[in-house]
Write a protein that holds these residues in place. Structure first.
Motif, PDB file in Angstrom:
ATOM      1  N   ILE A 144       0.843  -1.192   0.000  1.00 18.06           N
ATOM      2  CA  ILE A 144       0.000   0.000   0.000  1.00 18.06           C
ATOM      3  C   ILE A 144       0.881   1.245   0.000  1.00 18.06           C
ATOM      4  CG2 ILE A 144      -1.862   1.195   1.215  1.00 18.06           C
ATOM      5  CD1 ILE A 144      -2.329  -1.545   2.677  1.00 18.06           C
ATOM      6  N   PRO A 145       0.704   2.138  -0.961  1.00 18.85           N
ATOM      7  CA  PRO A 145       1.532   3.347  -1.002  1.00 18.85           C
ATOM      8  C   PRO A 145       1.220   4.294   0.155  1.00 18.85           C
ATOM      9  CG  PRO A 145      -0.190   3.446  -2.666  1.00 18.85           C
ATOM     10  CD  PRO A 145      -0.237   2.063  -2.096  1.00 18.85           C
ATOM     11  N   LEU A 146       2.246   4.992   0.610  1.00 18.42           N
ATOM     12  CA  LEU A 146       2.105   5.939   1.717  1.00 18.42           C
ATOM     13  C   LEU A 146       2.489   7.340   1.263  1.00 18.42           C
ATOM     14  CD1 LEU A 146       3.783   3.868   4.585  1.00 18.42           C
ATOM     15  CD2 LEU A 146       1.343   4.075   4.101  1.00 18.42           C
ATOM     16  N   THR A 147       2.022   8.325   2.006  1.00 21.02           N
ATOM     17  CA  THR A 147       2.344   9.724   1.708  1.00 21.02           C
ATOM     18  C   THR A 147       3.397  10.287   2.659  1.00 21.02           C
ATOM     19  OG1 THR A 147       0.594  10.546   3.162  1.00 21.02           O
ATOM     20  CG2 THR A 147       0.007  10.096   0.871  1.00 21.02           C
ATOM     21  N   GLY A 148       3.700   9.545   3.723  1.00 22.18           N
ATOM     22  CA  GLY A 148       4.647  10.038   4.714  1.00 22.18           C
ATOM     23  C   GLY A 148       3.987  10.864   5.805  1.00 22.18           C
ATOM     24  N   LYS A 149       2.692  11.150   5.648  1.00 18.99           N
ATOM     25  CA  LYS A 149       1.986  11.952   6.641  1.00 18.99           C
ATOM     26  C   LYS A 149       1.571  11.108   7.836  1.00 18.99           C
ATOM     27  CE  LYS A 149       0.018  15.163   3.244  1.00 18.99           C
ATOM     28  NZ  LYS A 149      -1.246  15.730   2.706  1.00 18.99           N
ATOM     29  N   SER A 150       1.412  11.776   8.953  1.00 21.07           N
ATOM     30  CA  SER A 150       0.953  11.108  10.162  1.00 21.07           C
ATOM     31  C   SER A 150      -0.574  11.029  10.154  1.00 21.07           C
ATOM     32  CB  SER A 150       1.423  11.893  11.395  1.00 21.07           C
ATOM     33  OG  SER A 150       0.861  11.353  12.568  1.00 21.07           O
ATOM     34  N   GLY A 151      -1.107   9.852  10.441  1.00 17.68           N
ATOM     35  CA  GLY A 151      -2.554   9.722  10.478  1.00 17.68           C
ATOM     36  C   GLY A 151      -2.986   8.270  10.368  1.00 17.68           C
ATOM     37  N   ILE A 152      -4.285   8.074  10.186  1.00 20.56           N
ATOM     38  CA  ILE A 152      -4.895   6.748  10.148  1.00 20.56           C
ATOM     39  C   ILE A 152      -5.197   6.373   8.703  1.00 20.56           C
ATOM     40  CG2 ILE A 152      -6.920   5.398  10.821  1.00 20.56           C
ATOM     41  CD1 ILE A 152      -7.052   7.209  13.340  1.00 20.56           C
ATOM     42  N   LEU A 257      -7.589   3.591  22.820  1.00 12.85           N
ATOM     43  CA  LEU A 257      -6.820   4.209  21.742  1.00 12.85           C
ATOM     44  C   LEU A 257      -6.857   5.730  21.819  1.00 12.85           C
ATOM     45  CD1 LEU A 257      -7.965   1.839  18.843  1.00 12.85           C
ATOM     46  CD2 LEU A 257      -5.682   1.945  19.854  1.00 12.85           C
ATOM     47  N   GLU A 258      -6.854   6.256  23.044  1.00 11.68           N
ATOM     48  CA  GLU A 258      -6.935   7.704  23.205  1.00 11.68           C
ATOM     49  C   GLU A 258      -5.737   8.436  22.628  1.00 11.68           C
ATOM     50  OE1 GLU A 258      -5.412   5.453  26.606  1.00 11.68           O
ATOM     51  OE2 GLU A 258      -7.461   5.617  25.840  1.00 11.68           O
ATOM     52  N   ALA A 259      -4.568   7.774  22.548  1.00 12.95           N
ATOM     53  CA  ALA A 259      -3.364   8.421  22.042  1.00 12.95           C
ATOM     54  C   ALA A 259      -3.506   8.847  20.585  1.00 12.95           C
ATOM     55  CB  ALA A 259      -2.159   7.492  22.191  1.00 12.95           C
ATOM     56  N   ILE A 260      -4.358   8.147  19.818  1.00 13.35           N
ATOM     57  CA  ILE A 260      -4.505   8.458  18.395  1.00 13.35           C
ATOM     58  C   ILE A 260      -5.932   8.846  18.034  1.00 13.35           C
ATOM     59  CG2 ILE A 260      -2.563   6.991  17.709  1.00 13.35           C
ATOM     60  CD1 ILE A 260      -4.646   4.865  16.917  1.00 13.35           C
ATOM     61  N   ALA A 261      -6.760   9.087  19.027  1.00 12.66           N
ATOM     62  CA  ALA A 261      -8.189   9.357  18.786  1.00 12.66           C
ATOM     63  C   ALA A 261      -8.419  10.581  17.909  1.00 12.66           C
ATOM     64  CB  ALA A 261      -8.920   9.509  20.108  1.00 12.66           C
ATOM     65  N   SER A 262      -7.552  11.574  18.022  1.00 14.76           N
ATOM     66  CA  SER A 262      -7.752  12.825  17.282  1.00 14.76           C
ATOM     67  C   SER A 262      -6.944  12.876  15.979  1.00 14.76           C
ATOM     68  CB  SER A 262      -7.376  14.025  18.151  1.00 14.76           C
ATOM     69  OG  SER A 262      -6.018  13.939  18.556  1.00 14.76           O
ATOM     70  N   GLN A 263      -6.296  11.784  15.628  1.00 13.92           N
ATOM     71  CA  GLN A 263      -5.498  11.763  14.396  1.00 13.92           C
ATOM     72  C   GLN A 263      -6.410  11.751  13.168  1.00 13.92           C
ATOM     73  OE1 GLN A 263      -2.211  12.042  13.955  1.00 13.92           O
ATOM     74  NE2 GLN A 263      -1.890  12.235  16.175  1.00 13.92           N
ATOM     75  N   PRO A 264      -5.983  12.369  12.077  1.00 13.81           N
ATOM     76  CA  PRO A 264      -6.849  12.465  10.880  1.00 13.81           C
ATOM     77  C   PRO A 264      -6.943  11.137  10.130  1.00 13.81           C
ATOM     78  CG  PRO A 264      -4.698  13.401  10.409  1.00 13.81           C
ATOM     79  CD  PRO A 264      -4.690  13.094  11.893  1.00 13.81           C
ATOM     80  N   LEU A 265      -8.041  10.979   9.412  1.00 19.55           N
ATOM     81  CA  LEU A 265      -8.185   9.860   8.477  1.00 19.55           C
ATOM     82  C   LEU A 265      -7.549  10.268   7.160  1.00 19.55           C
ATOM     83  CD1 LEU A 265     -11.903   8.866   9.169  1.00 19.55           C
ATOM     84  CD2 LEU A 265      -9.905   7.477   9.686  1.00 19.55           C
ATOM     85  N   LEU A 266      -6.566   9.512   6.688  1.00 18.33           N
ATOM     86  CA  LEU A 266      -5.800   9.915   5.524  1.00 18.33           C
ATOM     87  C   LEU A 266      -6.408   9.450   4.195  1.00 18.33           C
ATOM     88  CD1 LEU A 266      -2.129   9.346   6.783  1.00 18.33           C
ATOM     89  CD2 LEU A 266      -3.480  11.459   6.786  1.00 18.33           C
ATOM     90  N   ASN A 267      -7.221   8.400   4.229  1.00 18.56           N
ATOM     91  CA  ASN A 267      -7.789   7.926   2.954  1.00 18.56           C
ATOM     92  C   ASN A 267      -9.187   7.377   3.167  1.00 18.56           C
ATOM     93  OD1 ASN A 267      -7.103   5.625   4.362  1.00 18.56           O
ATOM     94  ND2 ASN A 267      -5.938   4.683   2.695  1.00 18.56           N
TER      95      ASN A 267
END
Length: 267
Positions: A144-152, A257-267
């Motif tokens: 799966i290709p990635l963009t390098g951005k942080s997120g889900i 999963l509170e540590a990543i709860a506010s992370q954006p959905l990337l796709n």
């Protein structure tokens, strides 16, 4: 013909004209009023339906109730969520983290489910996905290709992948591919999944409902993968809805999963 007879004939014709005119006017009014009333009723019905849908979106409470005692003995526990990631890094979203509940199995009712993982900002260009069955035989693999951005990110088994079989357990893994390719120390995570057959009641309840309502139904029945996928679908349909963002964050926090709860959905 006598004058009286002529007069009576004229009176009859006048009466016929009046009756015809009255009938024509009545018919004309019906042609105008009835469609107007129908349009008005339909408009009120549509408005009521829209209001009901909005209300359902606002009140649908998406929670996850872990499945009961029929889970297999070798289901995924919390240890697979962090892998070798130190707790201090995991707590701030500094590692690859799978979006699965802690200390419970992951159930699905579809043959081609959707998997979610969190990726911190990194230099990897791809992530390797692997799915094996309970006999450790390869079921499906993909890059799966990635963009390098942080997120889900999310990955759904494609149509050319064999569907999961009902009642069987599978193990999946995501491994980040660096410049040197796959290595033993490449960061990655794993989880387990089992496909079940939904009961008749749930199948009936899932008919003609919105994504947020589906998420609520799946959550109440302990079906994790579709709970998350349905809620993610609702967010994509209304990305700026703060109510849906809050539901997403509350769901992730409720399963640790509170540590990543506010992370954006990337796709």
């Amino acid at each position: 013909m006598s004058f009286d007879r002529i007069r009576q004939s004229q009176d009859g014709e006048n009466m016929s004209r009046k009756i015809f005119s009255l009938f024509a006017v009545t018919l004309f009014l019906e042609l105008i009023i009835v469609p107007s009333l129908s349009t008005s009723v339909n408009a009120e019905s549509n408005t009521s339906s829209k209001s009901e849908n909005i209300q359902n979106t606002l009140v649908a409470d998406v929670t996850f109730e872990p499945p009961g005692s029929d889970k297999p003995d070798d289901t995924a526990g919390g240890a697979s969520r962090g892998g070798e990631c130190p707790q201090e890094l995991m707590s701030i979203g500094g590692c690859v983290i799978p979006l699965i509940p802690s200390n419970t199995e992951g159930l699905t009712i579809t043959g081609r489910p959707t998997f979610f993982i969190y990726l911190p900002e990194n230099s990897a260009k791809e992530v390797f996905f692997s799915l094996v069955d309970e006999n450790n035989k390869n079921h499906y693999q993909a890059k799966i290709p990635l963009t390098g951005k942080s997120g889900i990110i999310q990955f759904t088994l494609p149509e050319n992948a064999p569907p999961l079989e009902v009642g069987k357990n599978y193990r999946w893994a995501f491994i980040a591919i660096g410049e040197q390719g796959l290595r033993p120390d490449s960061p990655g995570v794993q989880g387990r999944i089992r496909r079940i057959e939904p009961n008749v009641t749930l199948q009936t309840q899932l008919q003609n409902v919105t994504p947020i309502e589906r998420a609520a139904l799946y959550g109440k029945n302990g079906i994790w993968y579709e709970t998350l996928a349905s809620l993610a679908e609702a967010r994509k349909l209304q990305p700026n809805d703060p109510n849906l963002v809050n539901k997403w964050e509350q769901l992730l926090k409720s399963v640790g999963l509170e540590a990543i709860a506010s992370q954006p959905l990337l796709n």
